[in-house]
Design a protein around this motif. Structure first.
Motif, PDB file in Angstrom:
ATOM      1  N   UNK A 161       0.912 -59.924  35.570  1.00  7.17           N
ATOM      2  CA  UNK A 161       0.048 -60.646  36.455  1.00  7.17           C
ATOM      3  C   UNK A 161      -0.829 -61.481  35.961  1.00  7.17           C
ATOM      4  N   UNK A 162      -1.422 -61.113  34.801  1.00 10.47           N
ATOM      5  CA  UNK A 162      -2.431 -62.058  33.995  1.00 10.47           C
ATOM      6  C   UNK A 162      -1.717 -63.097  33.249  1.00 10.47           C
ATOM      7  N   UNK A 163      -0.466 -63.050  32.672  1.00 15.88           N
ATOM      8  CA  UNK A 163       0.201 -64.208  32.332  1.00 15.88           C
ATOM      9  C   UNK A 163       0.933 -65.135  33.354  1.00 15.88           C
ATOM     10  N   UNK A 164       1.074 -64.410  34.324  1.00 16.71           N
ATOM     11  CA  UNK A 164       1.781 -65.384  35.504  1.00 16.71           C
ATOM     12  C   UNK A 164       0.535 -66.313  36.437  1.00 16.71           C
ATOM     13  N   UNK A 165      -0.644 -66.068  36.048  1.00 18.78           N
ATOM     14  CA  UNK A 165      -1.568 -67.110  36.479  1.00 18.78           C
ATOM     15  C   UNK A 165      -1.359 -68.323  36.014  1.00 18.78           C
ATOM     16  N   UNK A 166      -0.689 -68.381  34.720  1.00 18.26           N
ATOM     17  CA  UNK A 166      -0.554 -69.713  33.902  1.00 18.26           C
ATOM     18  C   UNK A 166       0.546 -70.185  34.342  1.00 18.26           C
ATOM     19  N   UNK A 167       1.429 -69.724  35.296  1.00 22.58           N
ATOM     20  CA  UNK A 167       2.755 -70.216  36.011  1.00 22.58           C
ATOM     21  C   UNK A 167       2.492 -70.938  37.093  1.00 22.58           C
ATOM     22  N   UNK A 168       3.243 -72.142  37.243  1.00 24.17           N
ATOM     23  CA  UNK A 168       2.942 -72.722  38.689  1.00 24.17           C
ATOM     24  C   UNK A 168       3.848 -72.115  39.648  1.00 24.17           C
ATOM     25  N   UNK A 169       5.197 -71.590  39.191  1.00 26.47           N
ATOM     26  CA  UNK A 169       6.101 -70.876  40.194  1.00 26.47           C
ATOM     27  C   UNK A 169       6.307 -69.352  39.547  1.00 26.47           C
ATOM     28  N   UNK A 170       6.074 -68.263  40.300  1.00 28.78           N
ATOM     29  CA  UNK A 170       6.310 -67.117  39.793  1.00 28.78           C
ATOM     30  C   UNK A 170       7.673 -66.255  40.508  1.00 28.78           C
ATOM     31  N   UNK A 171       8.522 -65.962  39.654  1.00 26.48           N
ATOM     32  CA  UNK A 171       9.697 -65.473  40.380  1.00 26.48           C
ATOM     33  C   UNK A 171       9.862 -64.038  39.876  1.00 26.48           C
ATOM     34  N   UNK A 172      10.101 -63.073  40.910  1.00 29.98           N
ATOM     35  CA  UNK A 172      10.309 -61.595  40.495  1.00 29.98           C
ATOM     36  C   UNK A 172      11.920 -61.290  41.089  1.00 29.98           C
ATOM     37  N   UNK A 173      12.464 -60.789  40.303  1.00 30.09           N
ATOM     38  CA  UNK A 173      14.042 -60.355  40.424  1.00 30.09           C
ATOM     39  C   UNK A 173      13.965 -58.858  40.655  1.00 30.09           C
ATOM     40  N   UNK A 174      14.724 -58.613  41.743  1.00 31.78           N
ATOM     41  CA  UNK A 174      14.950 -57.120  42.073  1.00 31.78           C
ATOM     42  C   UNK A 174      16.649 -57.098  42.338  1.00 31.78           C
ATOM     43  N   UNK A 175      17.004 -55.779  42.323  1.00 32.76           N
ATOM     44  CA  UNK A 175      18.402 -55.616  42.695  1.00 32.76           C
ATOM     45  C   UNK A 175      18.729 -54.700  43.408  1.00 32.76           C
ATOM     46  N   UNK A 176      19.657 -54.501  44.408  1.00 28.99           N
ATOM     47  CA  UNK A 176      19.831 -53.813  45.463  1.00 28.99           C
ATOM     48  C   UNK A 176      20.087 -52.407  44.760  1.00 28.99           C
ATOM     49  N   UNK A 177      19.539 -51.314  45.432  1.00 30.74           N
ATOM     50  CA  UNK A 177      19.871 -49.994  45.168  1.00 30.74           C
ATOM     51  C   UNK A 177      18.766 -49.387  44.266  1.00 30.74           C
ATOM     52  N   UNK A 178      18.118 -49.930  43.644  1.00 22.56           N
ATOM     53  CA  UNK A 178      17.262 -49.190  42.819  1.00 22.56           C
ATOM     54  C   UNK A 178      15.845 -48.792  43.918  1.00 22.56           C
ATOM     55  N   UNK A 179      16.069 -47.716  44.388  1.00 17.11           N
ATOM     56  CA  UNK A 179      14.988 -47.373  45.665  1.00 17.11           C
ATOM     57  C   UNK A 179      13.683 -47.601  45.360  1.00 17.11           C
ATOM     58  N   UNK A 180      13.231 -46.860  44.381  1.00 17.70           N
ATOM     59  CA  UNK A 180      11.386 -46.793  44.185  1.00 17.70           C
ATOM     60  C   UNK A 180      11.152 -48.280  43.361  1.00 17.70           C
ATOM     61  N   UNK A 181      11.914 -49.003  43.536  1.00 20.57           N
ATOM     62  CA  UNK A 181      11.399 -50.352  42.682  1.00 20.57           C
ATOM     63  C   UNK A 181      10.494 -50.944  43.726  1.00 20.57           C
ATOM     64  N   UNK A 182      10.752 -51.157  44.954  1.00 19.90           N
ATOM     65  CA  UNK A 182       9.552 -51.689  45.896  1.00 19.90           C
ATOM     66  C   UNK A 182       8.345 -50.863  45.904  1.00 19.90           C
ATOM     67  N   UNK A 183       8.322 -49.765  45.899  1.00 19.03           N
ATOM     68  CA  UNK A 183       7.044 -48.758  45.850  1.00 19.03           C
ATOM     69  C   UNK A 183       6.306 -49.381  44.460  1.00 19.03           C
ATOM     70  N   UNK A 184       7.281 -49.409  43.224  1.00 17.08           N
ATOM     71  CA  UNK A 184       6.551 -49.641  41.881  1.00 17.08           C
ATOM     72  C   UNK A 184       6.426 -51.101  41.768  1.00 17.08           C
TER      73      UNK A 184
END
Lengths: 338, 133
Positions: A161-184
């Motif tokens: 979170x701290x590092x990406x304050x330096x970015x203009x655009x922040x991209x987060x990649x997820x994949x189908x199927x990892x159930x708890x990922x969203x909670x995490x």
């Protein structure tokens, strides 16, 4: 402390870097990562040359296809005539303190040395200082005249979170199927993500993943409630709602659409005067980081290395004073700013 | 954040056997180093480019195909041409004793053959790093 000799050497490295010498860039990156005094000297000198690169932060869990996605992104950028710098952060082993930096090996080898500059770094336990170091590496790559800089990390923790304050655009990649990922996906990351990518879109559950993300974003929507004449008006505040795009980084499906989303976000930032806001957030947190790091260094040096402290600690042991009172005394007597 | 010793492990040429290089890479990670393994089938240019961009303290070249007499000097020469003159360069793999002198004359500091322990390598590196920050 920087000697005059070292200053001369650093000045020479800086001119060489600006002239396109990658060896000089590599040496400056090492100094900036590992020596706060050198970093201060170097950043002071190169700051005027920064601010030209477009900075994209990318993160995702291991196995999300981050490397494949980044490879295709770099290809597209290079084809468009851009010079690309990458800072790739990998975890440090909590047991040994060492790290296997495995991003470089996953990069395609046909990128010309002049077009793509890859620098690997270890997060060193994510203790204070990672964000500072990463941001300073980005500044060096910016001053080295890269058009686009990618910051690649793993995970979505506080440091990210701290590092990406330096970015203009922040991209987060997820994949189908990892159930708890969203909670995490913690609150901080939700607030700074600009584009969600659901990679490996051919896996089962891709559309469901998109739907989950959309509901999470719904919850995060900001609303204004105005009540001028006792009637309730709820309006959604204008802003950038992070788009969610499904991709297949291996086959290249939707990659062009993904790239154009980044361009769309850039356009949004410029047209809505958001750049300055971003810069305010960025530099407020950077200054805070630097201050904290300096203070921590000073305090640690005092407590662990200055024998004068022993008498203060002895007082605590002898129950003459408690730790809070002693800390206040030390703060008043010893801690200076700068 | 203290600087860790930064290493590139590289396999030049067509040699496709990298179990040894991987064992070394993991072992040195466990010894507290920051290790970049650059993968198989690297040309000398690929390796030099990695060194230029990553600026390691040491470069470990692994080769089992017998092409060391040709490839190692090529690499050290290219490094010198690119102003890289202060990193520790070591070689490992299958390198006959009779070739060691030639390689040392051509920029390789030391050769570590089969049977070398990770400890031996990590101690050697710690004691022979050529530069401090």
């Amino acid at each position: 402390m920087i000697t005059e000799d070292n200053k001369e050497r650093i000045d020479s490295l800086i001119s060489k870097m600006r002239a396109g010498n990658q060896r000089a860039t590599g040496r400056l990156l090492t100094l900036v990562e590992n020596n706060l005094d050198a970093a201060a000297y170097i950043i002071k000198k190169i700051y005027e040359f920064t601010g030209n690169a477009y900075i994209i932060g990318i993160t995702g869990a291991p196995g999300s296809g981050k490397s494949s996605l980044i490879n295709t992104m770099i290809e597209k950028f290079v084809d468009a005539g851009k010079r690309v710098g990458i800072v790739a952060v990998d975890p440090t082993s909590p047991f040994s303190g060492g790290a296997l930096l495995g991003d470089r090996i996953r990069m395609k080898r046909n990128f010309s040395i002049n077009d793509v500059f890859i620098r690997s770094m270890a997060n060193r336990g994510q203790l204070g200082g990672l964000a500072r170091a990463t941001k300073d590496l980005v500044k060096v790559l910016d001053a080295a005249q890269n058009d686009i800089i990618l910051i690649e990390t793993v995970g979505v923790g506080q440091s990210e979170v701290e590092i990406f304050k330096s970015a203009h655009t922040t991209v987060v990649i997820v994949i189908p199927g990892l159930g708890d990922e969203i909670q995490a996906i913690k609150a901080g990351i939700m607030e700074i993500t600009d584009i969600f990518v659901v990679n490996k879109m051919d896996f089962a559950g891709a559309d469901q993943k998109v739907a989950e993300l959309e509901s999470m974003l719904d919850l995060n929507e900001k609303y204004e409630v105005s009540n001028p004449d006792h009637s309730l008006i709820v309006t959604r505040t204008q802003g950038w709602r992070p788009p969610i795009i499904k991709t297949n980084a291996i086959t290249g499906k939707n990659i062009d659409k993904f790239i154009s989303l980044i361009e769309k976000h850039k356009k949004y930032l410029i047209e809505n005067n958001q750049m300055e806001n971003k810069l305010k957030i960025k530099y407020r947190s950077e200054v805070l980081e630097i201050l904290k790091f300096r203070m921590t260094q000073n305090i640690e040096a005092l407590i662990y290395k200055n024998p004068e402290i022993n008498q203060y600690i002895d007082k605590i042991i002898a129950k003459e004073k408690d730790p809070y009172s002693i800390s206040e005394e030390i703060l008043l007597k010893f801690i200076h700013m700068g | 954040m203290d600087k860790k010793i930064r290493i590139i492990v590289a396999k030049p040429g067509l040699d496709g056997h990298d179990r040894g290089a991987k064992v070394i890479s993991h072992g040195l990670r466990d010894a507290g180093f920051e290790v970049i393994y650059t993968g198989l089938h690297q040309t000398p240019q690929d390796i030099v480019r990695s060194v230029i961009q990553e600026d390691p303290d040491a470069l470990l070249l692994s080769i089992l195909s017998g092409a060391h007499n040709r490839l190692f000097p090529k690499i050290t020469k290219l490094l010198k041409e690119n102003d890289v003159d202060d990193i520790l360069i070591l070689g490992g793999g299958i390198i006959p004793e009779t070739d060691v002198a030639f390689l040392k004359e051509n920029g390789i500091e030391e050769i570590f053959g089969p049977g070398t322990t990770i400890d031996e390598i990590s101690d050697y590196i710690k004691n022979h790093i050529k530069r401090r920050l």
